[in-house]
Design a protein around this motif. Structure first.
Motif, PDB file in Angstrom:
ATOM      1  N   GLU A  19       0.821  -1.213   0.000  1.00 24.49           N
ATOM      2  CA  GLU A  19       0.000   0.000   0.000  1.00 24.49           C
ATOM      3  C   GLU A  19       0.849   1.256   0.000  1.00 24.49           C
ATOM      4  OE1 GLU A  19      -4.002  -1.415   2.436  1.00 24.49           O
ATOM      5  OE2 GLU A  19      -2.554  -0.081   3.398  1.00 24.49           O
ATOM      6  N   VAL A  20       0.308   2.282  -0.651  1.00 20.73           N
ATOM      7  CA  VAL A  20       0.956   3.600  -0.634  1.00 20.73           C
ATOM      8  C   VAL A  20      -0.083   4.591  -0.122  1.00 20.73           C
ATOM      9  CG1 VAL A  20       2.118   5.379  -1.994  1.00 20.73           C
ATOM     10  CG2 VAL A  20       2.259   3.012  -2.709  1.00 20.73           C
ATOM     11  N   THR A  21       0.340   5.504   0.734  1.00 24.56           N
ATOM     12  CA  THR A  21      -0.568   6.555   1.212  1.00 24.56           C
ATOM     13  C   THR A  21      -0.480   7.737   0.259  1.00 24.56           C
ATOM     14  OG1 THR A  21      -0.146   5.803   3.458  1.00 24.56           O
ATOM     15  CG2 THR A  21      -1.123   7.987   3.231  1.00 24.56           C
ATOM     16  N   LEU A  22      -1.639   8.201  -0.168  1.00 27.40           N
ATOM     17  CA  LEU A  22      -1.707   9.374  -1.043  1.00 27.40           C
ATOM     18  C   LEU A  22      -2.293  10.495  -0.187  1.00 27.40           C
ATOM     19  CD1 LEU A  22      -3.486   7.609  -4.070  1.00 27.40           C
ATOM     20  CD2 LEU A  22      -1.025   7.810  -3.720  1.00 27.40           C
ATOM     21  N   SER A  23      -1.491  11.482   0.142  1.00 30.00           N
ATOM     22  CA  SER A  23      -2.006  12.522   1.008  1.00 30.00           C
ATOM     23  C   SER A  23      -1.533  13.895   0.554  1.00 30.00           C
ATOM     24  CB  SER A  23      -1.549  12.262   2.447  1.00 30.00           C
ATOM     25  OG  SER A  23      -0.148  12.307   2.530  1.00 30.00           O
ATOM     26  N   GLY A  24      -2.158  14.920   1.122  1.00 27.47           N
ATOM     27  CA  GLY A  24      -1.768  16.267   0.759  1.00 27.47           C
ATOM     28  C   GLY A  24      -2.819  17.276   1.148  1.00 27.47           C
ATOM     29  N   ILE A  25      -2.664  18.482   0.586  1.00 24.86           N
ATOM     30  CA  ILE A  25      -3.634  19.553   0.863  1.00 24.86           C
ATOM     31  C   ILE A  25      -4.150  20.081  -0.487  1.00 24.86           C
ATOM     32  CG2 ILE A  25      -3.985  21.825   1.940  1.00 24.86           C
ATOM     33  CD1 ILE A  25      -1.475  21.043   3.706  1.00 24.86           C
ATOM     34  N   ALA A  26      -5.440  19.992  -0.667  1.00 27.64           N
ATOM     35  CA  ALA A  26      -6.051  20.501  -1.904  1.00 27.64           C
ATOM     36  C   ALA A  26      -6.560  21.917  -1.647  1.00 27.64           C
ATOM     37  CB  ALA A  26      -7.189  19.577  -2.327  1.00 27.64           C
ATOM     38  N   LYS A  27      -6.032  22.860  -2.425  1.00 27.41           N
ATOM     39  CA  LYS A  27      -6.474  24.247  -2.250  1.00 27.41           C
ATOM     40  C   LYS A  27      -7.442  24.607  -3.363  1.00 27.41           C
ATOM     41  CE  LYS A  27      -2.441  25.748   0.259  1.00 27.41           C
ATOM     42  NZ  LYS A  27      -1.132  26.347   0.157  1.00 27.41           N
TER      43      LYS A  27
END
Lengths: 69, 252
Positions: free
Chosen positions: B243-251
């Motif tokens: 598994e890979v975590t896909l994360s971040g901040i969508a502006k």
């Protein structure tokens, strides 16, 4: 003799006695061996050894501490 | 441990008794002594020797390294140094999928002790093997084992992150690396939120690896932070998750 001369003589005598007693009365440690080899021993054998110390001086010898390391 | 006469009178004798606990092998132990003798204010006493075990274990600490799902094994020689005959009555271990066998050599004074361990998932293993014997002086032997089961296949990196959605740098690349080259593993399926990401993969033949490209579909993301997972299903399937975590901040 004046009082001042007596005072000086007394001080010198006091110093002399102090020095003589300080230099002559000392402990002196003699330890025939500082190492001990147990040789080859089976596991579980108690590993205990006593080192003998002699005080050949004329004042008590005090062992202040024995620490591993 | 030390015990000693604190004061020795003039002309008198005293002693310093040292006690040490050693389990095996050569040893040298020292003790620092402090006295009021102005000529010898401190000195060092030393004890040395060699402890002979009743049963010698050729490798009391073992390190093993291999791939998960492989069997890791080791043979250890047990030898009665005092010449006594002995039998192995029982063996206990905390190691995963532990199996053992023993071959007596000549008379019952020497043994070849063979053991094997296995793990289907990648992990570090720390455990011990306790061998019980009927030796008159040594009724148990302990072997410490440290093993590392490496993953056959792994994803690099395990997490990808988007600080903000800039059009020119949206793509992230994840590599599926096949560590054990004789393995014919292929990507069967990728599981991820398909409305939010475009994912494609290609095989890198020269490196026994897959390149997985992940691109977020910007207009589908609500503003704020996000955290999703990309799951890789392989053929043949692996006993542990990829598994890979896909994360971040969508502006907005």
């Amino acid at each position: 003799m004046s009082f001042m001369k007596w005072k000086w003589l007394f001080c010198l005598l006091y110093l002399y006695i102090g020095c003589v007693s300080a230099f002559s009365s000392q402990p002196q440690l003699v330890c025939p061996s500082l190492t001990h080899d147990f040789g080859k021993v089976w596991e579980g054998t108690p590993l205990v050894h006593s080192f003998i110390l002699k005080n050949t001086g004329d004042a008590p010898l005090i062992i202040q501490s024995v620490k591993p390391g | 441990m030390a015990s000693y006469d604190h004061q020795i009178p003039p002309g008198g004798l005293g002693k310093i008794t040292l006690k040490v606990k050693i389990h095996q092998g050569h040893f040298t132990k020292a003790a620092r002594v402090k006295t009021n003798d102005p000529k010898l204010p401190h000195f060092v006493l030393r004890l040395s020797g060699e402890i002979i075990p009743f049963i010698k274990v050729s490798s009391p600490r073992i390190r093993l390294r291999g791939f998960c799902s492989d069997t890791l094994s080791k043979t250890v020689k047990l030898e009665a140094l005092d010449g006594s005959m002995f039998n192995i009555s029982k063996v206990e271990s905390t190691l995963p999928e532990f199996k053992w066998s023993v071959n007596p050599q000549k008379d019952s004074k020497n043994y070849q002790f063979k053991f094997q361990i296995k793990s289907d998932v990648p992990k570090n293993v720390r455990g011990k093997i306790t061998i019980f014997t009927d030796h008159p002086h040594k009724n148990s032997l302990v072997i410490y084992v440290y093993a590392y089961f490496r993953p056959r296949v792994k994803l690099k990196p395990k997490r990808v992150y988007w600080k903000d959605f800039k059009q020119e740098a949206l793509q992230r690349t994840v590599y599926l690396v096949i560590k054990k080259p004789d393995n014919n593993i292929q990507i069967k399926k990728l599981i991820y939120p398909e409305k939010l990401f475009k994912v494609s993969w290609e095989k890198i033949n020269a490196k026994q690896a897959y390149k997985i490209k992940v691109v977020p579909i910007i207009n589908q993301f609500p503003s704020g932070s996000f955290n999703y997972r990309l799951k890789v299903i392989t053929d043949p399937p692996l006993p542990y998750p990829l598994e890979v975590t896909l994360s971040g901040i969508a502006k907005p």
